[in-house]
Design a protein around this motif. Structure first.
Motif, PDB file in Angstrom:
ATOM      1  N   MET A 265     -69.886  10.643  18.253  1.00  0.00           N
ATOM      2  CA  MET A 265     -70.071  11.920  17.620  1.00  0.00           C
ATOM      3  C   MET A 265     -69.083  12.920  18.216  1.00  0.00           C
ATOM      4  O   MET A 265     -68.978  13.068  19.424  1.00  0.00           O
ATOM      5  N   GLU A 266     -68.356  13.617  17.334  1.00  0.00           N
ATOM      6  CA  GLU A 266     -67.348  14.569  17.778  1.00  0.00           C
ATOM      7  C   GLU A 266     -67.998  15.900  18.143  1.00  0.00           C
ATOM      8  O   GLU A 266     -68.959  16.315  17.511  1.00  0.00           O
ATOM      9  N   PRO A 267     -67.462  16.533  19.173  1.00  0.00           N
ATOM     10  CA  PRO A 267     -68.010  17.851  19.521  1.00  0.00           C
ATOM     11  C   PRO A 267     -67.698  18.848  18.404  1.00  0.00           C
ATOM     12  O   PRO A 267     -66.663  18.773  17.765  1.00  0.00           O
ATOM     13  N   THR A 268     -68.611  19.736  18.189  1.00  0.00           N
ATOM     14  CA  THR A 268     -68.398  20.736  17.136  1.00  0.00           C
ATOM     15  C   THR A 268     -67.434  21.800  17.642  1.00  0.00           C
ATOM     16  O   THR A 268     -67.478  22.207  18.805  1.00  0.00           O
ATOM     17  N   LYS A 269     -66.557  22.218  16.766  1.00  0.00           N
ATOM     18  CA  LYS A 269     -65.590  23.252  17.110  1.00  0.00           C
ATOM     19  C   LYS A 269     -66.212  24.616  16.832  1.00  0.00           C
ATOM     20  O   LYS A 269     -66.829  24.821  15.800  1.00  0.00           O
ATOM     21  N   LYS A 270     -66.042  25.507  17.769  1.00  0.00           N
ATOM     22  CA  LYS A 270     -66.514  26.863  17.558  1.00  0.00           C
ATOM     23  C   LYS A 270     -65.446  27.631  16.798  1.00  0.00           C
ATOM     24  O   LYS A 270     -64.277  27.610  17.167  1.00  0.00           O
ATOM     25  N   THR A 271     -65.868  28.259  15.733  1.00  0.00           N
ATOM     26  CA  THR A 271     -64.935  29.074  14.976  1.00  0.00           C
ATOM     27  C   THR A 271     -65.163  30.532  15.335  1.00  0.00           C
ATOM     28  O   THR A 271     -66.292  30.998  15.415  1.00  0.00           O
ATOM     29  N   ALA A 272     -64.085  31.205  15.582  1.00  0.00           N
ATOM     30  CA  ALA A 272     -64.177  32.627  15.915  1.00  0.00           C
ATOM     31  C   ALA A 272     -64.577  33.404  14.677  1.00  0.00           C
ATOM     32  O   ALA A 272     -64.191  33.079  13.568  1.00  0.00           O
ATOM     33  N   ALA A 273     -65.361  34.427  14.885  1.00  0.00           N
ATOM     34  CA  ALA A 273     -65.763  35.275  13.774  1.00  0.00           C
ATOM     35  C   ALA A 273     -64.531  35.996  13.237  1.00  0.00           C
ATOM     36  O   ALA A 273     -63.731  36.538  13.995  1.00  0.00           O
ATOM     37  N   ILE A 274     -64.378  35.958  11.953  1.00  0.00           N
ATOM     38  CA  ILE A 274     -63.233  36.602  11.323  1.00  0.00           C
ATOM     39  C   ILE A 274     -63.551  38.082  11.142  1.00  0.00           C
ATOM     40  O   ILE A 274     -64.543  38.442  10.521  1.00  0.00           O
ATOM     41  N   MET A 275     -62.711  38.912  11.715  1.00  0.00           N
ATOM     42  CA  MET A 275     -62.890  40.351  11.568  1.00  0.00           C
ATOM     43  C   MET A 275     -62.354  40.772  10.208  1.00  0.00           C
ATOM     44  O   MET A 275     -61.267  40.368   9.808  1.00  0.00           O
ATOM     45  N   PRO A 276     -63.117  41.577   9.495  1.00  0.00           N
ATOM     46  CA  PRO A 276     -62.626  42.057   8.210  1.00  0.00           C
ATOM     47  C   PRO A 276     -61.449  43.015   8.391  1.00  0.00           C
ATOM     48  O   PRO A 276     -61.277  43.615   9.462  1.00  0.00           O
ATOM     49  N   ALA A 277     -60.645  43.157   7.362  1.00  0.00           N
ATOM     50  CA  ALA A 277     -59.527  44.099   7.410  1.00  0.00           C
ATOM     51  C   ALA A 277     -60.044  45.531   7.504  1.00  0.00           C
ATOM     52  O   ALA A 277     -59.396  46.392   8.091  1.00  0.00           O
ATOM     53  N   PHE A 278     -61.227  45.761   6.946  1.00  0.00           N
ATOM     54  CA  PHE A 278     -61.840  47.084   6.988  1.00  0.00           C
ATOM     55  C   PHE A 278     -63.350  46.930   6.967  1.00  0.00           C
ATOM     56  O   PHE A 278     -63.895  46.114   6.239  1.00  0.00           O
ATOM     57  N   GLU A 279     -64.015  47.729   7.789  1.00  0.00           N
ATOM     58  CA  GLU A 279     -65.470  47.773   7.782  1.00  0.00           C
ATOM     59  C   GLU A 279     -65.904  49.154   8.271  1.00  0.00           C
ATOM     60  O   GLU A 279     -65.404  49.649   9.274  1.00  0.00           O
ATOM     61  N   ALA A 280     -66.801  49.777   7.509  1.00  0.00           N
ATOM     62  CA  ALA A 280     -67.300  51.101   7.873  1.00  0.00           C
ATOM     63  C   ALA A 280     -68.764  51.202   7.487  1.00  0.00           C
ATOM     64  O   ALA A 280     -69.168  50.710   6.438  1.00  0.00           O
ATOM     65  N   THR A 281     -69.546  51.850   8.339  1.00  0.00           N
ATOM     66  CA  THR A 281     -70.981  52.002   8.094  1.00  0.00           C
ATOM     67  C   THR A 281     -71.357  53.470   8.151  1.00  0.00           C
ATOM     68  O   THR A 281     -71.044  54.158   9.123  1.00  0.00           O
ATOM     69  N   LEU A 282     -72.016  53.918   7.093  1.00  0.00           N
ATOM     70  CA  LEU A 282     -72.556  55.274   7.002  1.00  0.00           C
ATOM     71  C   LEU A 282     -74.068  55.197   7.151  1.00  0.00           C
ATOM     72  O   LEU A 282     -74.713  54.416   6.455  1.00  0.00           O
ATOM     73  N   CYS A 283     -74.640  55.995   8.040  1.00  0.00           N
ATOM     74  CA  CYS A 283     -76.104  56.018   8.180  1.00  0.00           C
ATOM     75  C   CYS A 283     -76.755  56.732   7.012  1.00  0.00           C
ATOM     76  O   CYS A 283     -77.900  56.464   6.684  1.00  0.00           O
ATOM     77  N   ARG A 284     -76.032  57.646   6.401  1.00  0.00           N
ATOM     78  CA  ARG A 284     -76.564  58.382   5.252  1.00  0.00           C
ATOM     79  C   ARG A 284     -75.796  57.970   4.001  1.00  0.00           C
ATOM     80  O   ARG A 284     -74.764  58.552   3.670  1.00  0.00           O
ATOM     81  N   ALA A 285     -76.300  56.966   3.313  1.00  0.00           N
ATOM     82  CA  ALA A 285     -75.652  56.484   2.090  1.00  0.00           C
ATOM     83  C   ALA A 285     -75.598  57.562   1.023  1.00  0.00           C
ATOM     84  O   ALA A 285     -74.723  57.550   0.158  1.00  0.00           O
ATOM     85  N   THR A 286     -76.520  58.508   1.091  1.00  0.00           N
ATOM     86  CA  THR A 286     -76.555  59.572   0.087  1.00  0.00           C
ATOM     87  C   THR A 286     -75.324  60.473   0.158  1.00  0.00           C
ATOM     88  O   THR A 286     -74.995  61.135  -0.821  1.00  0.00           O
ATOM     89  N   LEU A 287     -74.619  60.489   1.294  1.00  0.00           N
ATOM     90  CA  LEU A 287     -73.395  61.274   1.401  1.00  0.00           C
ATOM     91  C   LEU A 287     -72.359  60.780   0.400  1.00  0.00           C
ATOM     92  O   LEU A 287     -71.778  61.568  -0.354  1.00  0.00           O
ATOM     93  N   LEU A 288     -72.107  59.478   0.359  1.00  0.00           N
ATOM     94  CA  LEU A 288     -71.152  58.923  -0.593  1.00  0.00           C
ATOM     95  C   LEU A 288     -71.663  59.094  -2.028  1.00  0.00           C
ATOM     96  O   LEU A 288     -70.894  59.360  -2.940  1.00  0.00           O
ATOM     97  N   LYS A 289     -72.958  58.977  -2.211  1.00  0.00           N
ATOM     98  CA  LYS A 289     -73.555  59.178  -3.534  1.00  0.00           C
ATOM     99  C   LYS A 289     -73.260  60.596  -4.034  1.00  0.00           C
ATOM    100  O   LYS A 289     -72.876  60.782  -5.196  1.00  0.00           O
ATOM    101  N   LYS A 290     -73.403  61.590  -3.186  1.00  0.00           N
ATOM    102  CA  LYS A 290     -73.144  62.976  -3.579  1.00  0.00           C
ATOM    103  C   LYS A 290     -71.673  63.197  -3.901  1.00  0.00           C
ATOM    104  O   LYS A 290     -71.338  63.935  -4.833  1.00  0.00           O
ATOM    105  N   ILE A 291     -70.787  62.562  -3.153  1.00  0.00           N
ATOM    106  CA  ILE A 291     -69.350  62.679  -3.424  1.00  0.00           C
ATOM    107  C   ILE A 291     -69.030  62.093  -4.792  1.00  0.00           C
ATOM    108  O   ILE A 291     -68.319  62.703  -5.595  1.00  0.00           O
TER     109      ILE A 291
END
Length: 133
Positions: free
Chosen positions: A1-27
């Motif tokens: 049995m072959e050892p499993t290879k760990k794959t590094a997490a792929i970072m997205p080109a862009f990621e942003a999080t808003l705590c208040r989704a309603t801000l973008l909704k109002k815009i």
């Protein structure tokens, strides 16, 4: 049995999080009236129905021009500090044309406690993922 290879997490080109989704909704609600109701030969691809989103390391901007008369321009810039989490790994600004009506319909049911995450996984693909929690 072959050892499993760990794959590094792929970072997205862009990621942003808003705590208040309603801000973008109002815009988006403010940008909707800039849509011109004149008949176009190709209404499905009319630039009048598109908002331009530009992602930079310093923040995210949304621009809407009224077409075909180009009388009004609305431009909103959200600084990276406006987001709880903001990551842009792109070497150059990423520009996306989004359907304003589709974005409006996605954000229509957001509540005050909702968290919004925007992601672009591949800077060559230019697909914006919108996640509401």
């Amino acid at each position: 049995m072959e050892p499993t290879k760990k794959t590094a997490a792929i970072m997205p080109a862009f990621e942003a999080t808003l705590c208040r989704a309603t801000l973008l909704k109002k815009i988006v609600d403010v940008l909707i009236p800039l849509q011109n109701t004149r008949n176009n030969a190709f209404p499905a691809i009319s630039p009048n129905k598109v908002v331009t989103v530009t992602v930079r390391p310093t923040g995210l901007s949304l621009q809407k021009i009224s077409y075909p008369d180009s009388v009004s321009l609305a431009s909103v810039f959200l600084h990276r500090e406006d987001f709880v989490h903001y990551h842009s790994a792109a070497a150059h600004p990423l520009r996306l044309g989004l359907s304003l009506l589709t974005l409006h319909s996605v954000l229509r049911y957001t509540d005050a406690g909702d968290v919004l995450t925007l992601k672009i996984l591949d800077e060559q693909c230019h697909v914006l993922h919108v996640i509401l929690e």
